[in-house]
Every structure is written in C-alpha cells, then in structure tokens.
Scaffold this motif. Structure first.
Motif, PDB file in Angstrom:
ATOM      1  N   ARG A 225       0.740  -0.925   0.166  1.00  0.00           N
ATOM      2  CA  ARG A 225       0.200   0.383   0.120  1.00  0.00           C
ATOM      3  C   ARG A 225       0.678   1.070  -0.339  1.00  0.00           C
ATOM      4  O   ARG A 225       0.556   2.135   0.342  1.00  0.00           O
ATOM      5  CB  ARG A 225      -0.721  -0.180   1.220  1.00  0.00           C
ATOM      6  CG  ARG A 225      -2.054  -1.073   1.409  1.00  0.00           C
ATOM      7  CD  ARG A 225      -2.761  -0.988   2.361  1.00  0.00           C
ATOM      8  NE  ARG A 225      -2.659  -0.925   3.399  1.00  0.00           N
ATOM      9  CZ  ARG A 225      -2.170  -2.547   4.434  1.00  0.00           C
ATOM     10  NH1 ARG A 225      -3.407  -3.210   3.227  1.00  0.00           N
ATOM     11  NH2 ARG A 225      -2.907  -2.072   5.256  1.00  0.00           N
ATOM     12  N   ARG A 226       1.923   1.201  -0.221  1.00  0.00           N
ATOM     13  CA  ARG A 226       3.397   2.437  -0.959  1.00  0.00           C
ATOM     14  C   ARG A 226       2.557   2.921  -2.210  1.00  0.00           C
ATOM     15  O   ARG A 226       2.886   2.057  -2.976  1.00  0.00           O
ATOM     16  CB  ARG A 226       4.332   1.786  -0.589  1.00  0.00           C
ATOM     17  CG  ARG A 226       4.543   1.883   0.915  1.00  0.00           C
ATOM     18  CD  ARG A 226       6.288   1.248   0.736  1.00  0.00           C
ATOM     19  NE  ARG A 226       6.459  -0.118   0.245  1.00  0.00           N
ATOM     20  CZ  ARG A 226       7.262  -1.215   0.035  1.00  0.00           C
ATOM     21  NH1 ARG A 226       8.195  -0.665   1.347  1.00  0.00           N
ATOM     22  NH2 ARG A 226       7.681  -1.734  -0.520  1.00  0.00           N
ATOM     23  N   VAL A 227       2.827   4.405  -2.702  1.00  0.00           N
ATOM     24  CA  VAL A 227       3.178   5.059  -3.219  1.00  0.00           C
ATOM     25  C   VAL A 227       4.072   4.507  -4.640  1.00  0.00           C
ATOM     26  O   VAL A 227       5.251   4.313  -4.338  1.00  0.00           O
ATOM     27  CB  VAL A 227       2.465   6.039  -2.974  1.00  0.00           C
ATOM     28  CG1 VAL A 227       2.396   7.070  -5.113  1.00  0.00           C
ATOM     29  CG2 VAL A 227       1.333   6.868  -2.201  1.00  0.00           C
ATOM     30  N   ILE A 228       3.386   4.108  -6.184  1.00  0.00           N
ATOM     31  CA  ILE A 228       4.111   3.799  -6.884  1.00  0.00           C
ATOM     32  C   ILE A 228       4.366   4.521  -8.421  1.00  0.00           C
ATOM     33  O   ILE A 228       2.699   4.701  -8.433  1.00  0.00           O
ATOM     34  CB  ILE A 228       3.894   2.485  -7.403  1.00  0.00           C
ATOM     35  CG1 ILE A 228       3.700   1.684  -7.516  1.00  0.00           C
ATOM     36  CG2 ILE A 228       4.719   1.404  -5.748  1.00  0.00           C
ATOM     37  CD1 ILE A 228       2.986   0.453  -7.524  1.00  0.00           C
ATOM     38  N   ARG A 229       4.974   4.702  -8.512  1.00  0.00           N
ATOM     39  CA  ARG A 229       4.685   6.066 -10.729  1.00  0.00           C
ATOM     40  C   ARG A 229       3.807   6.872  -9.898  1.00  0.00           C
ATOM     41  O   ARG A 229       2.724   6.858 -10.592  1.00  0.00           O
ATOM     42  CB  ARG A 229       4.739   5.242 -11.713  1.00  0.00           C
ATOM     43  CG  ARG A 229       5.794   4.087 -11.801  1.00  0.00           C
ATOM     44  CD  ARG A 229       5.266   3.090 -12.740  1.00  0.00           C
ATOM     45  NE  ARG A 229       4.222   2.187 -12.896  1.00  0.00           N
ATOM     46  CZ  ARG A 229       4.101   1.056 -12.456  1.00  0.00           C
ATOM     47  NH1 ARG A 229       5.642   0.720 -12.068  1.00  0.00           N
ATOM     48  NH2 ARG A 229       2.734   0.151 -12.092  1.00  0.00           N
ATOM     49  N   ALA A 230       4.257   7.816  -8.747  1.00  0.00           N
ATOM     50  CA  ALA A 230       3.304   8.737  -8.779  1.00  0.00           C
ATOM     51  C   ALA A 230       3.056   9.283  -9.705  1.00  0.00           C
ATOM     52  O   ALA A 230       3.782  10.136 -10.793  1.00  0.00           O
ATOM     53  CB  ALA A 230       3.704   9.427  -7.350  1.00  0.00           C
ATOM     54  N   ASN A 231       1.554   9.950 -10.566  1.00  0.00           N
ATOM     55  CA  ASN A 231       1.373  10.691 -11.479  1.00  0.00           C
ATOM     56  C   ASN A 231       1.283  12.190 -11.150  1.00  0.00           C
ATOM     57  O   ASN A 231       1.203  12.687  -9.811  1.00  0.00           O
ATOM     58  CB  ASN A 231      -0.009  10.538 -11.637  1.00  0.00           C
ATOM     59  CG  ASN A 231      -1.131  11.081 -12.917  1.00  0.00           C
ATOM     60  OD1 ASN A 231      -1.619  11.889 -12.508  1.00  0.00           O
ATOM     61  ND2 ASN A 231      -0.821  10.167 -13.445  1.00  0.00           N
ATOM     62  N   PRO A 232       1.691  12.722 -12.317  1.00  0.00           N
ATOM     63  CA  PRO A 232       2.117  13.988 -11.511  1.00  0.00           C
ATOM     64  C   PRO A 232       0.895  14.882 -11.532  1.00  0.00           C
ATOM     65  O   PRO A 232       0.559  15.742 -10.189  1.00  0.00           O
ATOM     66  CB  PRO A 232       2.462  14.624 -12.901  1.00  0.00           C
ATOM     67  CG  PRO A 232       3.596  13.499 -13.993  1.00  0.00           C
ATOM     68  CD  PRO A 232       2.469  12.484 -13.165  1.00  0.00           C
ATOM     69  N   ARG A 233      -0.274  14.609 -11.706  1.00  0.00           N
ATOM     70  CA  ARG A 233      -1.188  16.099 -11.554  1.00  0.00           C
ATOM     71  C   ARG A 233      -2.001  14.655  -9.815  1.00  0.00           C
ATOM     72  O   ARG A 233      -2.115  15.470  -8.907  1.00  0.00           O
ATOM     73  CB  ARG A 233      -2.937  14.636 -12.782  1.00  0.00           C
ATOM     74  CG  ARG A 233      -2.505  15.289 -13.159  1.00  0.00           C
ATOM     75  CD  ARG A 233      -3.825  15.256 -14.523  1.00  0.00           C
ATOM     76  NE  ARG A 233      -3.823  15.813 -16.029  1.00  0.00           N
ATOM     77  CZ  ARG A 233      -4.867  15.849 -16.678  1.00  0.00           C
ATOM     78  NH1 ARG A 233      -5.682  15.507 -16.910  1.00  0.00           N
ATOM     79  NH2 ARG A 233      -4.842  15.773 -17.693  1.00  0.00           N
ATOM     80  N   PHE A 234      -1.889  13.772  -9.443  1.00  0.00           N
ATOM     81  CA  PHE A 234      -2.059  13.630  -8.293  1.00  0.00           C
ATOM     82  C   PHE A 234      -1.513  14.029  -7.344  1.00  0.00           C
ATOM     83  O   PHE A 234      -1.831  14.769  -6.643  1.00  0.00           O
ATOM     84  CB  PHE A 234      -1.736  12.089  -8.338  1.00  0.00           C
ATOM     85  CG  PHE A 234      -1.858  11.628  -6.647  1.00  0.00           C
ATOM     86  CD1 PHE A 234      -2.790  12.227  -5.616  1.00  0.00           C
ATOM     87  CD2 PHE A 234      -0.961  11.001  -6.385  1.00  0.00           C
ATOM     88  CE1 PHE A 234      -3.313  11.086  -4.937  1.00  0.00           C
ATOM     89  CE2 PHE A 234      -1.275   9.971  -4.869  1.00  0.00           C
ATOM     90  CZ  PHE A 234      -2.005  10.647  -4.154  1.00  0.00           C
ATOM     91  N   ALA A 235      -0.042  14.718  -7.339  1.00  0.00           N
ATOM     92  CA  ALA A 235       1.020  15.139  -7.149  1.00  0.00           C
ATOM     93  C   ALA A 235       0.743  16.698  -6.786  1.00  0.00           C
ATOM     94  O   ALA A 235       1.094  17.343  -6.080  1.00  0.00           O
ATOM     95  CB  ALA A 235       2.768  14.949  -7.240  1.00  0.00           C
ATOM     96  N   VAL A 236       0.748  17.092  -7.696  1.00  0.00           N
ATOM     97  CA  VAL A 236      -0.024  18.130  -8.090  1.00  0.00           C
ATOM     98  C   VAL A 236      -1.583  19.036  -7.113  1.00  0.00           C
ATOM     99  O   VAL A 236      -1.054  19.693  -6.496  1.00  0.00           O
ATOM    100  CB  VAL A 236      -0.122  19.101  -9.375  1.00  0.00           C
ATOM    101  CG1 VAL A 236      -0.946  20.353  -9.077  1.00  0.00           C
ATOM    102  CG2 VAL A 236       1.688  19.077  -9.874  1.00  0.00           C
TER     103      VAL A 236
END
Length: 786
Positions: free
Chosen positions: A246-257
């Motif tokens: 349940r760890r974040v992988i390949r964080a989507n840029p929009r998700f991070a923004v």
C-alpha cells in the motif's frame, strides 16, 4: 452516457420503405447523408448506363433490321437515346446539390427515371418482338438479359428506380416469350428477372448499411475526441497506484500537484499517510479514510469514496475509486485507481440543497425541510414511544396589508414575523415557512402537552403585537392549528392534514386563537368535501330556486319590491341553508356562475310583474371584481325586458377592501345603466364612509342584528340606527331595516326614521307564484301590512 452512446452507435436497422425512398423513419439514424450516398453512387455510373442503353438499342436495331421498317427502328433508337441522355444529364446535374445530404423527394424522383427507361425499352418486345421469328426473339432476349443484369449491378444504389425498370422490361420480355416461344421459357425469364431484382435490393441494402456504419463511426470518433479534449482541458482527474504494501508507486504528476507536493517526494510513501496529511501523527482520521483503509486491507474494490484531504492547510474533498491488481500468477500486486477533486461540486451541491430547503425571503426552513424534519420527529417518536407535535400558523389580516400597502411592505412584515418566531424556538423546536403567510412549527419532543399549548398561546400573543414597517404601524394576528403525533396521524402527511383542519377551525372561529385537532374535524371536512362536490353539480342539475321576500314602505305598508333569495334543495341532503353553502361557493370559486343564474332568473321573473315593483339581488364581491360583470347585467336586462330602474343590486362593504381592482369602475358602469345600488349590512363590517360618499347608492340596509338589539332596548343599537338614518338622509338615500318580525319592532323602526322595512312581520320569503300574485294584488291597491 454509456447506454446512450451504445444505442447511438449500434448497427442501424434498415427500413425497406426508407431504403426505397418511400418513407422517412423517425429514428436516430440521419438518412440525409445516406440518401446523398445513394444518389452520388448512381450519378457516378450515369454515363456507363447511358452507353449501355445506346449500345443495347443499336444491337436491338441490328437484330430486327430484316423484319421491321428502318424508320420505326430509328425512331425507337432515337427515343431510347433521348431518354437515356435526359436521365444521365439529370443525375449528373444534381451531384452538387446532393453531395452531403439529400431529401426524400430527391430519391423518390428517381422513380421517374426507371419508369421512363422501362417504358421505352418495353416497346421493343411488345411492338417489334411480336413480328419476329424465334431467332430474333432469342437475340432480343440476350440483349435485354445483359441490360437488366448490368442495371442490377451498376444501379443497385438506387433500388427503387432500378427495380421499376427491371420489372417493366422483364415483364414485357416474359409476355413476348409466352406468346412467341413457350410458357415454360416465359416462367424461366420471370424467375431470372425476380432473382436479379432480389440481388439488386440486397446489394442496395448492403451499400446503405456500409454508409450508415461509416457515418456512425465518424460520429463516434468525433464524440470520443470531444470527450478526450474536455478531459484534458478540465484536468480534474488523476491516476494513483500502490504496491502490495500500500505504498505509492509511479506517482502521477496531477496527483502530486493536487496534493501540492513534488511527485518524487511521495513515491514509496504509505498511500494512507499521503491522504491523511497532518492527521497521520494524531490518528484522528476522517470516516472516509477509515473506510478506505478497511477496503485496502481486505483488498476490496471501492467506488466514489468521499474523504477530506488537507492541501496546503486548506480542506479539499476528494472522490476516490480503486480496484485491486493481480499478476499473471494470481498474486496480489497492489491497487490502481482514479481520484477527483470534487470540492467545488460539493459546495455547489450544498448551496443547491440549501436553496431547495430554505425560504429565500425569511431564511427559514421551507416546506421540503419541514416535511423532512417532521418525518424524522415522527420516526423518533415511534421508536421511543414518545410524542411530537406539529403547528400550522396563519397570519390574520395579512392580506389587507398586501392589498393596501403593497407586496414589498408585506414581504418586510413577513421578515419581522419570522424574526419573532425564531426567538421563541428552543433546541427541540423548528420554525419554518410553508409559503405565503403560513408558517409551521415542528416540536420534536411533545411529551409535555401543556408546554406545547403554552407555546401556541405565546406565538399568538407575540405575533399580535404591533409592527413598525416603513413608517406604518401594522396590527395583525395569528391563528394556530395543533396536532399531536402519532395520536392525530401515523405519518407526516396525516399529521399535517390534522393540523390544517385544526387551523381551519381556528380561522372559522374568527382567528386569534389556537385549536387542537379533534376527530370530528375530519368528519366535518369530509362532509364539506361532499357538499362541495354536490354544489358543483347543483346548477347543472337545476337544484336551485328563488324565493322572494317583500320589502314594504315603513309608513303605509305598501309593497315596494322583493329581495330575491337563493335556496338549494338537494335530492339526498334536502334543503341546505344559504349560510352553509354560500360561503362554500365563494371559497370554491363557484359564486360567479351561481350569482349570474340568480340575477338572470330574478330579472326574468320581475319582468312578469305588472306593477313597477323592484327586485333586489345580492351580488358577491367576486362578481364585482370581474370587469365583464357590468356587461352581463346589461345582457340580463335586455334579455328579460326589465327596465333598469326596477333592478336593485345589493353589495356589502367588503367589496371596497381590495385595492387595485375594478370594483368601483364596475359599480359606476352598472349605475350608468340606470340600475340602483343598495349597501347591505352597513355597520357590521368596515364602514368606510369614503366609499359611501363616492358611490351613488340609493339605499342603505340596516342589519337585523341592530334591529333586534334596538327592540331589546340596546342604546348602542338605537344610536347606530339613528346615525345610519341621519347619514342616509344627508346623502339623499333611503334606509331599509331588515329582520322586522313583530308589530312593536315595526313601530320602533318607523319612529327611528327608516323608510323601508322587510321581515317576517310583512311576509316570509315567498315562492315564485305567490310573489307574482302579491305583486298583482299590490297593483290593485292592496297593502301588504293589511
């Protein structure tokens, strides 16, 4: 969206009539481009078919050259060429007009092409073939077979014209074969022609299906492109993905923004920690986040899960959807999903919900929220075996404020009323506005009945205090209807109905009071409903009749006229009192047609009286507020032949209390006709001397309550009668005393100066024939008093 799109791009269903150009179906398929494709396909081979017709005509000419005169063959060949050129030219010239879309008429007109070509080609077998031998007939058969086959293949895009051409030409050759060769060969030829017709139709249908599918695919591609552009422009959604831990992988840029962080910073972080933000350390998680943690733990898919997220110190609302991922070997790999920021949508929904549940003028809960709150209170009362209560509040005399000072002042008064009501509510009560001048109170805990009744009394007292609005001091009151749940209703709708009946009882009692619901109120309401239904049919079923009460001169007892009194005899309920059905008729908006019936029949009857005796007719305020009423009075006088001065209309003071209406103008128009006016029940209502002085009344009627009071020695009643007589004398009006029942009352009224009297002492209301006889005797000089 999915079901709608699926149906929109489904395989088109081809209607036979639409394919042939005989019918325009009302389905979702756009047949304009399809018909254009049919016409364009036909125009592309127009020159080819022209050449085939010319060449075929030449072969037929050579085939019959040794049997038929040359001039006949040349004439026929020229005719074939002319028709072929005309058809080809027409199809080629229409290409620019039907390139994108064609009408039903464009396709239907091609039928003329098939008819023209079929007609000129049928000449060859029917005219030349009859004179030919077997060899020439077979030659003709070969040419026509090639021509029909070429048409079935080349011109299948226009099946209507092609099928007509093939049927006419094939039929004529079959007739020739039957006559010159054998029926068997004729039948074979008909079979051959039929098969080619079927093949032509099938090919034409296939071409239409292909074109329809091309159009559907184009439309679908455009729709998908539009949706993709809309998604890119809004940039409202993002993808998220976790591993098995349940760890974040390949964080989507929009998700991070959307979180306000660097994508690299959240890679490898626990997904729940990223969403929890500062609350991760304290463990104070929102219910939505706890629900997501439970779904992730159980590896269950979830959809549209709503949770609050802190972004740079500001609370945002996210909607999350996710599903577990599994590898080829079935091992769990983590979660993948989509997130959306729905903060603005949630705020908009909250505003819409508030607008739907709160009154825009007063800010109080409206009818919808009142009903919802009452339903919850009823459910709680049922759950805990307790009681709740519902009050309906109606403002007394509020309509007069609207009518005299205008709606803006009325609206500000409603705001003051709502402020007073809010101050009276405790935590266990909710006040709301139902609409207009009606308010409602939901009492969640009504176990203390006495406290609920005290609240009702307090509401009446507080709302009856004066208001200062726009330099006006306004006095209104309130009537309250109270119902206790679940005793007076097992559902919210039933409890509201019970409170409404109780309020109706309070209004009937004069207002300024409260009444609690009693079971007999429902019975009375049902009786009232039944009576209203019967009243609506009374006029049509001829259940009304008129009685006439004499009006005599106070001094001599001479008959001056009659007052027409309406009576209703129902076949089941018997005689129904006017005091019961007249107010009901006014409330049900039936008083106008009933009043017109009374006026028309009273005029008809009065016209039969030989003497110039008047007839008096009571007129409702609702009739006078109708500008067309004066025209009806004129029509009633004209139809009956009654002179206008013999008609006296009686009106009450309440007709002048509605501002901005045509009542005064209507009265002036009636007076201009020569009709007399009488002011009825003077002194019992508003007693507006201003209207009395401005309107040309011929008489004032003293109510029977003053006559009875004066007969009992009431100084106030005697003073009122003297004042009315003095006022009438100064204005040049007569006075009529109502309800005189004894000789002593007659003498008293005569002494007080009244000029006319009516009552049981001079006669009860009489049927038509008795009143007519009394009028006849009066014309002979007989006094009623005698």
């Amino acid at each position: 969206m999915t079901s709608q799109t699926t149906s929109q791009f489904a395989k088109p269903r081809i209607d036979v009539r639409a394919l042939l150009g005989l019918y325009d179906p009302a389905d979702t398929t756009d047949w304009g481009p399809i018909r254009a494709a049919q016409l364009n396909a036909g125009s592309q081979l127009a020159v080819f078919m022209l050449a085939a017709n010319v060449l075929g005509a030449a072969l037929v000419t050579l085939n019959f050259a040794h049997l038929i005169p040359v001039w006949q063959l040349a004439s026929w060949g020229a005719l074939v060429a002319a028709v072929g050129v005309a058809v080809a030219f027409r199809r080629l010239s229409a290409r620019h007009r039907t390139e994108r879309a064609a009408s039903l008429k464009d396709v239907r007109d091609t039928m003329l092409d098939g008819v023209a070509l079929g007609a000129v080609w049928s000449i060859a077998p029917l005219l030349f073939g009859i004179q030919a031998d077997a060899g020439a007939t077979l030659g003709l058969w070969a040419v026509v077979a090639i021509l029909i086959a070429a048409s079935a293949v080349a011109m299948a895009a226009l099946p209507l014209a092609t099928i007509i051409f093939m049927a006419m030409l094939g039929g004529s050759v079959a007739a020739l074969t039957w006559l010159s060769l054998s029926p068997t060969l004729s039948a074979a030829w008909m079979l051959f022609t039929t098969l080619l017709i079927v093949a032509c139709y099938s090919r034409g249908k296939a071409l239409v299906v292909i074109r329809a599918n091309e159009l559907a695919l184009t439309e679908r591609d455009e729709t998908v492109s539009l949706l993709l552009r809309e998604f890119e422009d809004k940039a409202a959604d993002w993808l998220w993905e976790t591993d098995a831990q349940r760890r974040v992988i390949r964080a989507n840029p929009r998700f991070a923004v959307s979180l306000g962080v660097d994508p690299k910073a959240i890679n490898g972080m626990p997904f729940l920690q990223v969403l929890a933000g500062p609350a991760w350390e304290s463990g104070d998680f929102a219910p939505g986040l706890r629900d997501m943690a439970d779904r992730l733990k159980k590896r269950e898919a979830f959809r549209d899960l709503l949770l609050p997220v802190k972004v740079e110190g500001v609370e945002r609302w996210w909607e999350m959807t996710g599903s577990p991922r599994f590898g080829e070997d079935g091992a769990f790999c983590g979660f993948r999903g989509v997130g959306s920021d729905v903060t603005e949508a949630r705020e908009s929904a909250s505003k819409i919900s508030r607008m739907a549940r709160y009154d825009s003028l007063t800010g109080l809960p409206n009818r919808l929220l009142i009903n919802e709150t009452l339903a919850l209170a009823m459910a709680e009362a049922d759950k805990w075996s307790s009681r709740c209560a519902f009050m309906m509040i109606d403002l007394d005399r509020f309509k007069a404020v609207n009518d005299t000072l205008g709606h803006p002042v009325g609206d500000r008064l409603l705001m003051r009323v709502s402020e007073r009501l809010k101050q009276l509510m405790s935590a266990k009560e909710m006040i709301g506005r139902l609409g207009g001048d009606e308010f409602a109170v939901v009492v969640r805990d009504a176990t203390d009945t006495a406290a609920v009744e005290r609240l009702a009394q307090t509401i009446i007292g507080v709302l009856s205090q004066p208001y200062e609005v726009d330099a006006h001091t306004l006095f209104i009151g309130a009537s309250v209807g109270l119902a206790m749940g679940p005793r007076d209703g097992r559902t919210a709708e039933m409890l509201i109905r019970s409170a409404d009946l109780a309020l109706y009882r309070s209004k009937d009692a004069g207002g300024g009071a409260y009444h609690a619901y009693e079971p007999e109120l429902h019975t009375q309401a049902e009786e009232r409903r039944v009576l209203e239904m019967a009243l609506r049919a009374a006029l049509e079923n001829d259940q009304f009749h008129l009685l006439y009460q004499p009006v005599v001169q106070a001094g001599t007892g001479a008959l001056m006229g009659f007052e027409a009194l309406l009576r209703w005899t129902h076949p089941e309920h018997g005689n129904i009192s006017p005091a019961k059905f007249v107010p009901l008729a006014e409330e049900a908006r039936l008083i106008a047609p009933i009043g017109e019936w009374v006026l028309r029949n009273a005029c008809m009857e009065a016209a039969r009286w030989d003497s110039p005796i008047r007839v008096a007719v009571n007129v409702s305020p609702e009739q006078l507020h109708n500008p067309a009423f004066a025209s009806f009075v004129a029509t009633a006088l004209q139809d009956s032949g009654l002179r206008p001065e013999r008609l006296e209309l009686e009106v009450t003071e309440s007709v002048f209390m509605r501002e901005g209406t045509a009542a005064v103008q209507t009265l002036e128009m009636i007076l201009d006709l020569g009709v007399r006016l009488s002011l009825d029940d003077f002194g019992t209502g508003y007693s507006s001397l201003g209207y009395l002085s401005r309107t040309r009344f011929s008489s004032i009627k003293v109510d029977r309550s003053f006559v009875q009071g004066a007969s009992k020695g009431s100084k106030e009643a005697i003073a009122i009668i003297r004042a009315v007589v003095a006022l009438a004398d100064s204005l040049g009006m007569a006075t009529t005393a109502e309800g005189v029942e004894t000789e002593d009352e007659h003498r008293m009224i005569q002494a007080l100066g009244c000029t006319k009297v009516q009552g049981y002492y001079f006669g009860r209301p009489l049927p038509v024939l008795e009143a007519r006889g009394l009028a006849t005797r009066e014309s002979g000089g007989t006094s009623v008093a005698a």
